[in-house]
Motif scaffolding. Structure first.
Motif, mmCIF file in Angstrom:
data_model
loop_
_atom_site.group_PDB
_atom_site.id
_atom_site.type_symbol
_atom_site.label_atom_id
_atom_site.label_comp_id
_atom_site.label_asym_id
_atom_site.label_seq_id
_atom_site.Cartn_x
_atom_site.Cartn_y
_atom_site.Cartn_z
ATOM 1 N N GLY A 1 27.921 -29.183 -3.760
ATOM 2 C CA GLY A 1 27.346 -27.980 -4.732
ATOM 3 C C GLY A 1 27.575 -28.557 -5.906
ATOM 4 N N ILE A 2 26.907 -30.396 -6.275
ATOM 5 C CA ILE A 2 26.912 -30.332 -7.572
ATOM 6 C C ILE A 2 24.991 -30.351 -7.227
ATOM 7 C CG2 ILE A 2 26.906 -32.648 -9.223
ATOM 8 C CD1 ILE A 2 29.792 -33.684 -7.725
ATOM 9 N N PRO A 3 25.331 -29.694 -9.451
ATOM 10 C CA PRO A 3 23.241 -30.163 -8.770
ATOM 11 C C PRO A 3 22.980 -31.409 -9.034
ATOM 12 C CG PRO A 3 24.588 -27.998 -9.858
ATOM 13 C CD PRO A 3 25.484 -29.267 -9.693
ATOM 14 N N LEU B 1 33.692 -42.924 -18.002
ATOM 15 C CA LEU B 1 34.522 -41.806 -16.752
ATOM 16 C C LEU B 1 34.709 -41.546 -15.022
ATOM 17 C CD1 LEU B 1 34.564 -38.766 -18.948
ATOM 18 C CD2 LEU B 1 32.903 -38.837 -18.708
ATOM 19 N N SER C 1 38.202 -41.969 -14.003
ATOM 20 C CA SER C 1 38.446 -40.907 -14.096
ATOM 21 C C SER C 1 38.427 -39.422 -12.767
ATOM 22 C CB SER C 1 38.305 -39.380 -15.428
ATOM 23 O OG SER C 1 38.560 -40.918 -16.747
ATOM 24 N N VAL C 2 37.752 -39.576 -12.459
ATOM 25 C CA VAL C 2 37.363 -38.688 -11.311
ATOM 26 C C VAL C 2 38.254 -38.746 -10.155
ATOM 27 C CG1 VAL C 2 35.340 -38.351 -9.768
ATOM 28 C CG2 VAL C 2 34.595 -38.742 -11.896
ATOM 29 N N TYR D 1 36.603 -35.055 -5.719
ATOM 30 C CA TYR D 1 36.022 -34.937 -6.449
ATOM 31 C C TYR D 1 34.970 -35.920 -6.483
ATOM 32 C CZ TYR D 1 37.281 -30.852 -8.449
ATOM 33 O OH TYR D 1 38.217 -29.168 -8.760
ATOM 34 N N ASP E 1 22.182 -42.142 -20.315
ATOM 35 C CA ASP E 1 23.472 -41.891 -19.259
ATOM 36 C C ASP E 1 23.505 -40.018 -18.902
ATOM 37 O OD1 ASP E 1 23.487 -44.928 -17.959
ATOM 38 O OD2 ASP E 1 24.892 -45.041 -19.296
ATOM 39 N N VAL E 2 23.366 -39.727 -18.215
ATOM 40 C CA VAL E 2 23.970 -39.063 -17.358
ATOM 41 C C VAL E 2 24.521 -38.710 -16.742
ATOM 42 C CG1 VAL E 2 22.170 -37.289 -18.811
ATOM 43 C CG2 VAL E 2 21.893 -38.165 -16.443
ATOM 44 N N MET E 3 25.997 -38.000 -16.553
ATOM 45 C CA MET E 3 26.487 -37.063 -14.842
ATOM 46 C C MET E 3 26.864 -35.792 -14.556
ATOM 47 S SD MET E 3 30.528 -39.319 -14.526
ATOM 48 C CE MET E 3 31.885 -37.624 -14.510
ATOM 49 N N PHE E 4 27.025 -36.087 -13.518
ATOM 50 C CA PHE E 4 27.277 -34.611 -12.657
ATOM 51 C C PHE E 4 28.294 -34.862 -11.498
ATOM 52 C CE2 PHE E 4 22.884 -35.797 -13.246
ATOM 53 C CZ PHE E 4 21.837 -34.787 -13.655
ATOM 54 N N TYR E 5 29.348 -33.650 -12.203
ATOM 55 C CA TYR E 5 30.439 -33.952 -11.703
ATOM 56 C C TYR E 5 30.652 -32.442 -10.456
ATOM 57 C CZ TYR E 5 35.504 -33.535 -11.754
ATOM 58 O OH TYR E 5 36.705 -33.168 -11.526
ATOM 59 N N GLY E 6 31.351 -32.557 -10.066
ATOM 60 C CA GLY E 6 31.901 -31.333 -9.042
ATOM 61 C C GLY E 6 32.477 -31.986 -7.441
ATOM 62 N N GLN E 7 33.363 -30.453 -7.059
ATOM 63 C CA GLN E 7 33.496 -31.090 -5.480
ATOM 64 C C GLN E 7 32.209 -30.992 -5.450
ATOM 65 O OE1 GLN E 7 36.422 -28.264 -3.543
ATOM 66 N NE2 GLN E 7 36.583 -27.367 -6.043
ATOM 67 N N CYS F 1 19.874 -24.156 -9.783
ATOM 68 C CA CYS F 1 20.826 -24.596 -8.088
ATOM 69 C C CYS F 1 21.978 -24.132 -8.029
ATOM 70 C CB CYS F 1 21.301 -26.367 -9.143
ATOM 71 S SG CYS F 1 19.821 -26.887 -9.187
ATOM 72 N N LEU G 1 39.055 -33.432 -17.605
ATOM 73 C CA LEU G 1 37.783 -34.200 -17.524
ATOM 74 C C LEU G 1 37.201 -34.125 -18.984
ATOM 75 C CD1 LEU G 1 37.140 -36.600 -15.741
ATOM 76 C CD2 LEU G 1 34.834 -35.342 -14.915
ATOM 77 N N VAL H 1 30.969 -22.338 -6.190
ATOM 78 C CA VAL H 1 30.711 -24.518 -5.814
ATOM 79 C C VAL H 1 31.682 -24.858 -6.922
ATOM 80 C CG1 VAL H 1 29.559 -23.714 -8.433
ATOM 81 C CG2 VAL H 1 29.049 -25.692 -7.316
ATOM 82 N N ASP I 1 34.301 -26.078 -9.732
ATOM 83 C CA ASP I 1 34.265 -26.482 -11.144
ATOM 84 C C ASP I 1 33.377 -27.432 -10.883
ATOM 85 O OD1 ASP I 1 35.717 -24.376 -12.937
ATOM 86 O OD2 ASP I 1 37.616 -26.149 -12.441
ATOM 87 N N VAL I 2 31.895 -27.323 -11.663
ATOM 88 C CA VAL I 2 31.210 -27.822 -11.423
ATOM 89 C C VAL I 2 30.729 -29.342 -12.903
ATOM 90 C CG1 VAL I 2 29.748 -28.264 -9.570
ATOM 91 C CG2 VAL I 2 29.069 -26.700 -12.125
ATOM 92 N N MET I 3 30.285 -30.230 -13.441
ATOM 93 C CA MET I 3 30.815 -30.387 -14.989
ATOM 94 C C MET I 3 29.017 -31.460 -15.307
ATOM 95 S SD MET I 3 33.429 -32.666 -17.975
ATOM 96 C CE MET I 3 32.811 -34.385 -17.706
ATOM 97 N N TYR J 1 27.568 -34.007 -17.886
ATOM 98 C CA TYR J 1 27.572 -34.742 -18.942
ATOM 99 C C TYR J 1 26.492 -35.514 -19.376
ATOM 100 C CZ TYR J 1 30.123 -39.102 -20.772
ATOM 101 O OH TYR J 1 30.848 -40.449 -21.593
ATOM 102 N N GLY J 2 26.614 -36.082 -21.013
ATOM 103 C CA GLY J 2 25.901 -36.905 -21.539
ATOM 104 C C GLY J 2 25.486 -36.974 -22.807
#
Lengths: 412, 412
Positions: free
Chosen positions: A130-132, A269, A272-273, A277, A289-295, B140, B269, B287, B289-291, B293-294
């Motif tokens: 589901g993470i965009p 970071l 810590s995932v 996840y 840097d950008v980061m996308f996080y989720g299930q 998304c 996080l 979805v 939780d999604v996160m 970051y940047g």
């Protein structure tokens, strides 16, 4: 009225139907027209399903129903799914999918067919559940040159590694627990050997660099050989072990792409995932840097991405969304991983390994030895300086005459 | 040929021009047509700029040039920017912006004008700098009902808090350092009082819930009163203090929205998001939780989002992208924050504060006291159970007769 069909009523398929029907009113509002699921194709019977009246077994009903604009292919695999998808796109019907195997193997071909038939092939759900990530990479970061993408792309292996790191569980016990909890399949090969993560990094790399990167072009190693000894040494040096897929632009126009376990610094970071996840880090020349996080998996999270793509297709019926890449005829597009510079964690075993220190230092120059409680003089663990991987291997081949190379894991 | 104009040649404006011109070839490929910046509007002179030939001072040149399809408004503020944006949209030119103040105050009106004139008003850069969040939320996650959005939305305050937490720097010293490094302005009010984060949570909430949430509807408190004592107590209880903006759907159709410092559990996080970085967590019914970051600010990261929006507008010239919300005529759409349930960290001072423990326990029921090295009997710190904030306040009013309420900070 906008009509949708869903092919495959397994975990993702039933989740897609459930989420779509639950939020149908707001989805219709977003599309600007009443939306509904007309057919669910599955060879099995589901007489007790609240959607039993939508169930069909004949693919041609969907293919020949002009009312169906968008089809969610969530059946998986590369046989039926490939055949269905090709035919649907050739009939001008948009297809959305969570099928990473199919996108990784046939993406360029299917995207070409979609373009030629003025419809869309979308696959947000194929990477990171589901993470965009597909749309942000393709749209939000379109102003950037993408320098690198790397991430934790497989929830099963991340769960196993988390158990090994946080609870000192062995690989075998952690795998058994993952299977018991439904996070790993009975045959866990595709996950633990890194094949699943490999498909995902192929999709991300193809999208970022415009040429299809096929799984067989990417060096891939899994986590089955990681031991608790390695976990402990890594921790003492300030690292955790994660399975990382990465793709990177090289100065000469080629890319490097690899899936392997890596020692990730705890300050990053990604370290810590935990658990199932996923997280994907993208570096662009503008955005940094950008980061996308989720299930990264699961019924409803994956369905969230499938439904998001369905909505986008319904809103852009017969308008191509310019999410695409070309086929790759350059067999050397992915540079050999042994040519890349890397720093390597190495654990060796030998009678009186301590005595090898001087010759190891001579090989590698400045390197860092790591301690652990209970280490005997028959074991050594160290981190090499950054150098060409082929040169590290050449040194280790020499070293293997006097010691067993018990582990080698790349540093992130 | 697609022509673009940039209004404002400050930090974001010059970054936008730099990134666009650097990647112009790949941008043109993505748009499918040759793209170029035709004008840069700024009242100042930049004779040494490599783009001096594009500099103009008269807004009407842009407004009346039919060749200009998209304009980046990166001048900031709500006076000229508002006037320019309105006129451009009325002329059918799409506008993209990083101007959070304008979107938060006039978003509904400007989006309506854009719809009516068949053009787009995009603002990916207004929240989280280069972090993709507006489009992922709108596209998304479109299949989800958005249950909650919360995050670290301001880099300046996060830098200050990080220095306080990691280096025990006082608020004043950390602010001075932030100013010296260019992370805080000479007048830091909008950042440290939470106003900037408030504008951002208004934009995210408006987009997620379809009605304009104006900054004056949102309770907002900053970080100026946070002390190192609070940082130490928080750490001892397993928390770090972060400035969090959040908006949440309530069961009755209203929303809660608030910006305030919060004690965030170290296991979350968000607690690991340090320095000038931002992170936004979104919870959807599908979805989970999604996160995202940047870097939440800065020249090129913000330009990355502006250029991404420019590309999207150029690709969809005269096709409305359905990123919108309605005006809000319901003054009660945001529920009073004092009606919400919350758990609160409280620090009190009194002669022999220890003696107040029994009456505090009577007020709050089960609560957790926190220790710190060097705590005297004249100080107490505790975390209340989860209860209506108005009830916590009523208790603290009674307690204030026998003690000074030195700090109160909500728990995340």
């Amino acid at each position: 009225m906008c009509k949708v069909a869903v092919i495959g009523y397994g975990v993702v398929g039933s989740g897609t139907v459930e989420l779509f029907m639950k939020n149908r009113e707001s989805i219709s509002k977003k599309v600007g027209k009443e939306c509904d699921i007309k057919y669910i194709l599955d060879l099995r019977d589901f007489p007790d399903s609240p959607f039993a009246d939508k169930m069909i077994k004949d693919f041609n009903i969907i293919l020949n129903d002009a009312e169906v604009e968008v089809v969610a292919e969530v059946v998986g695999g590369t046989t039926f799914a490939y055949d269905y998808t090709k035919k649907l796109l050739e009939h001008g019907k948009s297809v959305v999918t969570s099928n990473k195997a199919l996108v990784a193997e046939k993406g360029a071909e299917l995207l070409k067919i979609a373009r030629e038939h003025n419809c869309n092939y979308l696959f947000e759900a194929s990477v990171g559940g589901g993470i965009p990530i597909i749309r942000p990479l393709n749209k939000c970061l379109a102003g950037n040159e993408i320098l690198q993408i790397s991430g934790i792309l497989n929830g099963t292996t991340n769960f196993i590694l988390t158990k090994m790191i946080k609870e000192q569980m062995s690989f075998d016990d952690a795998l058994k627990m993952a299977q018991k909890l439904g996070y790993a399949e009975a045959d866990p090969t595709a996950d633990v050997e890194g094949e699943d993560a490999c498909r995902k990094i192929c999709i991300l790399g193809s999208l970022a660099y415009g040429k299809h990167i096929y799984p067989e072009m990417v060096h891939c190693s899994g986590i089955t050989k990681i031991t608790l000894d390695d976990v402990e040494y890594a921790a003492n040096a300030g690292y955790v072990i994660k399975l990382i897929g990465s793709v990177k632009k090289l100065d000469d126009g080629r890319v490097s792409a690899i899936v392997c376990p890596r020692l990730v610094p705890k300050s990053n970071l990604l370290a810590s995932v935990d658990d199932v996840y996923n997280a994907i880090s993208v570096t662009g020349d503008g955005v940094g840097d950008v980061m996308f996080y989720g299930q990264g998996a699961g019924k409803l999270p994956t369905a969230s991405a499938v439904v998001g793509d369905i909505i986008d297709c319904l809103k852009h019926h017969h308008r191509v969304l310019a999410l695409t890449w070309e086929d790759c005829d350059d067999k050397n597009f992915v540079a050999p991983y042994k040519d890349m510079d890397v720093s390597m964690y190495v654990r060796i075993k030998a009678e009186n390994a301590e005595a090898l220190k001087s010759s190891i230092s001579e090989m590698f120059g400045k390197l860092m030895y790591i301690e652990r409680s209970g280490r005997t003089e028959n074991e050594l663990a160290f981190i090499t300086p950054n150098m060409k991987e082929a040169d590290i291997d050449a040194n280790l081949t020499i070293l293997s005459h006097s010691a067993e190379i018990a582990s080698k894991i790349r540093i992130y």
